[in-house]
Motif scaffolding. Structure first.
Motif, PDB file in Angstrom:
ATOM      1  N   UNK A   1      -8.347   8.574 -13.122  1.00  0.00           N
ATOM      2  CA  UNK A   1      -8.901   7.494 -12.308  1.00  0.00           C
ATOM      3  C   UNK A   1      -9.325   6.284 -13.144  1.00  0.00           C
ATOM      4  N   UNK A   2      -9.598   6.493 -14.434  1.00  0.00           N
ATOM      5  CA  UNK A   2      -9.940   5.364 -15.301  1.00  0.00           C
ATOM      6  C   UNK A   2      -8.697   4.591 -15.719  1.00  0.00           C
ATOM      7  N   UNK A   3      -7.549   5.274 -15.739  1.00  0.00           N
ATOM      8  CA  UNK A   3      -6.296   4.633 -16.135  1.00  0.00           C
ATOM      9  C   UNK A   3      -5.589   3.964 -14.966  1.00  0.00           C
ATOM     10  N   UNK A   4      -5.785   4.486 -13.768  1.00  0.00           N
ATOM     11  CA  UNK A   4      -5.077   3.937 -12.611  1.00  0.00           C
ATOM     12  C   UNK A   4      -5.902   4.137 -11.351  1.00  0.00           C
ATOM     13  N   UNK A   5      -6.259   3.037 -10.708  1.00  0.00           N
ATOM     14  CA  UNK A   5      -6.989   3.077  -9.440  1.00  0.00           C
ATOM     15  C   UNK A   5      -6.021   3.370  -8.298  1.00  0.00           C
ATOM     16  N   UNK A   6      -6.559   3.538  -7.105  1.00  0.00           N
ATOM     17  CA  UNK A   6      -5.688   3.744  -5.940  1.00  0.00           C
ATOM     18  C   UNK A   6      -4.803   2.531  -5.713  1.00  0.00           C
ATOM     19  N   UNK A   7      -5.312   1.336  -6.008  1.00  0.00           N
ATOM     20  CA  UNK A   7      -4.496   0.133  -5.871  1.00  0.00           C
ATOM     21  C   UNK A   7      -3.305   0.169  -6.829  1.00  0.00           C
ATOM     22  N   UNK A   8      -3.577   0.519  -8.075  1.00  0.00           N
ATOM     23  CA  UNK A   8      -2.509   0.580  -9.075  1.00  0.00           C
ATOM     24  C   UNK A   8      -1.478   1.647  -8.712  1.00  0.00           C
ATOM     25  N   UNK A   9      -1.915   2.800  -8.256  1.00  0.00           N
ATOM     26  CA  UNK A   9      -0.990   3.865  -7.889  1.00  0.00           C
ATOM     27  C   UNK A   9      -0.140   3.455  -6.686  1.00  0.00           C
ATOM     28  N   UNK A  10      -0.744   2.741  -5.745  1.00  0.00           N
ATOM     29  CA  UNK A  10       0.021   2.236  -4.613  1.00  0.00           C
ATOM     30  C   UNK A  10       1.093   1.259  -5.040  1.00  0.00           C
ATOM     31  N   UNK A  11       0.763   0.403  -6.031  1.00  0.00           N
ATOM     32  CA  UNK A  11       1.740  -0.553  -6.545  1.00  0.00           C
ATOM     33  C   UNK A  11       2.900   0.168  -7.229  1.00  0.00           C
ATOM     34  N   UNK A  12       2.596   1.194  -8.018  1.00  0.00           N
ATOM     35  CA  UNK A  12       3.639   1.956  -8.698  1.00  0.00           C
ATOM     36  C   UNK A  12       4.571   2.622  -7.691  1.00  0.00           C
ATOM     37  N   UNK A  13       3.984   3.198  -6.651  1.00  0.00           N
ATOM     38  CA  UNK A  13       4.808   3.843  -5.620  1.00  0.00           C
ATOM     39  C   UNK A  13       5.675   2.815  -4.903  1.00  0.00           C
ATOM     40  N   UNK A  14       5.116   1.653  -4.656  1.00  0.00           N
ATOM     41  CA  UNK A  14       5.864   0.591  -3.976  1.00  0.00           C
ATOM     42  C   UNK A  14       7.054   0.144  -4.802  1.00  0.00           C
ATOM     43  N   UNK A  15       6.868  -0.005  -6.109  1.00  0.00           N
ATOM     44  CA  UNK A  15       7.978  -0.396  -6.987  1.00  0.00           C
ATOM     45  C   UNK A  15       9.061   0.672  -6.980  1.00  0.00           C
ATOM     46  N   UNK A  16       8.654   1.949  -6.954  1.00  0.00           N
ATOM     47  CA  UNK A  16       9.639   3.022  -6.920  1.00  0.00           C
ATOM     48  C   UNK A  16      10.460   2.965  -5.637  1.00  0.00           C
ATOM     49  N   UNK A  17       9.804   2.699  -4.494  1.00  0.00           N
ATOM     50  CA  UNK A  17      10.552   2.599  -3.230  1.00  0.00           C
ATOM     51  C   UNK A  17      11.533   1.441  -3.269  1.00  0.00           C
ATOM     52  N   UNK A  18      11.117   0.331  -3.881  1.00  0.00           N
ATOM     53  CA  UNK A  18      12.005  -0.829  -3.974  1.00  0.00           C
ATOM     54  C   UNK A  18      13.260  -0.475  -4.756  1.00  0.00           C
ATOM     55  N   UNK A  19      13.077   0.233  -5.870  1.00  0.00           N
ATOM     56  CA  UNK A  19      14.225   0.661  -6.673  1.00  0.00           C
ATOM     57  C   UNK A  19      15.093   1.627  -5.886  1.00  0.00           C
ATOM     58  N   UNK A  20      14.453   2.607  -5.238  1.00  0.00           N
ATOM     59  CA  UNK A  20      15.190   3.592  -4.452  1.00  0.00           C
ATOM     60  C   UNK A  20      16.004   2.920  -3.360  1.00  0.00           C
ATOM     61  N   UNK A  21      15.356   2.041  -2.611  1.00  0.00           N
ATOM     62  CA  UNK A  21      16.051   1.403  -1.492  1.00  0.00           C
ATOM     63  C   UNK A  21      17.238   0.580  -1.967  1.00  0.00           C
ATOM     64  N   UNK A  22      17.043  -0.155  -3.065  1.00  0.00           N
ATOM     65  CA  UNK A  22      18.116  -1.017  -3.575  1.00  0.00           C
ATOM     66  C   UNK A  22      19.300  -0.192  -4.054  1.00  0.00           C
ATOM     67  N   UNK A  23      19.018   0.919  -4.727  1.00  0.00           N
ATOM     68  CA  UNK A  23      20.084   1.726  -5.310  1.00  0.00           C
ATOM     69  C   UNK A  23      20.647   2.734  -4.318  1.00  0.00           C
TER      70      UNK A  23
END
Length: 214
Positions: free
Chosen positions: A127-149
């Motif tokens: 939790x000190x390395x990644x907040x819920x906001x940061x984890x949501x952003x990481x997941x969002x980037x992964x979906x963007x990559x998945x959807x594009x590919x």
């Protein structure tokens, strides 16, 4: 496949995101122990036990949460992200420090149709390395990559309809499709279907040119 692809790169301190295909214990150990990297891995229902463990966590008591709203591609989407420390909750996955639950509410602005999806993920980031906001952003980037590919792999190459399901066949074919897509994009083909048609007009020469094979 993930281990082979990542083996040649220095991933120290990098957070690697991946879909459920790569949510495997050996992949998590490889990234953290050998590459000194971090991971955020999606867990889906085709992995029954990890998915069951994540669903049964005490999500209602979670205070670390993030709400994001956006309008794009003709739809309105709301995402509610909750992050939960799991180091003392018996989650059986190497180096798991937090679990993530994302509720996605989508409304089609044209039809008014509403859909809801719950996505789970696990990460070694605390939790000190990644907040819920940061984890949501990481997941969002992964979906963007998945959807594009994945959209291209399915619509252009018919991946979802493929009958190849034995052994490493699916992973090998996915690698070949990715090679074709990335090679065409590197040579200026923004439309992959059009790029495939272009090289098919001279099948003994054009497919080899982008690969620098004489």
């Amino acid at each position: 496949m993930l281990c082979r692809a990542a083996g040649a790169y220095d991933l120290t301190g990098v957070t690697v995101t991946a879909d459920a295909l790569h949510t495997q214990r050996e992949h998590a150990r490889f990234l953290v122990e050998r590459k000194k990297a971090h991971y955020l891995l999606v867990v889906k229902a085709n992995q029954p036990e990890p998915h069951r463990q994540l669903r049964s966590l005490p999500w209602k008591s979670v205070s670390a949460r993030r709400y994001d709203r956006e309008i794009s591609h003709g739809r309105r989407e709301t995402r509610a992200t909750r992050a939960l420390t799991v180091t003392d909750l018996g989650l059986d996955f190497p180096h798991a420090a937090q679990a993530v639950r994302i509720l996605r509410h989508r409304t089609d602005l044209k039809s008014g149709r509403c859909t809801r999806q719950t996505v789970y993920a696990i990460t070694d980031l605390n939790s000190h390395q990644a907040s819920s906001q940061r984890l949501g952003e990481l997941a969002r980037w992964q979906w963007t990559i998945e959807n594009r590919l994945h959209f291209v792999r399915d619509t252009t190459f018919g991946e979802d309809a493929s009958k190849i399901r034995t052994g490493h066949g699916p992973e090998n074919m996915a690698t070949l499709r990715n090679l074709a897509i990335n090679t065409l994009r590197e040579h200026g083909h923004r439309n992959i279907a059009a790029g495939l048609r272009h090289v098919s007009y001279d099948p003994f020469n054009r497919p080899l040119d982008p690969l620098d094979i004489p």
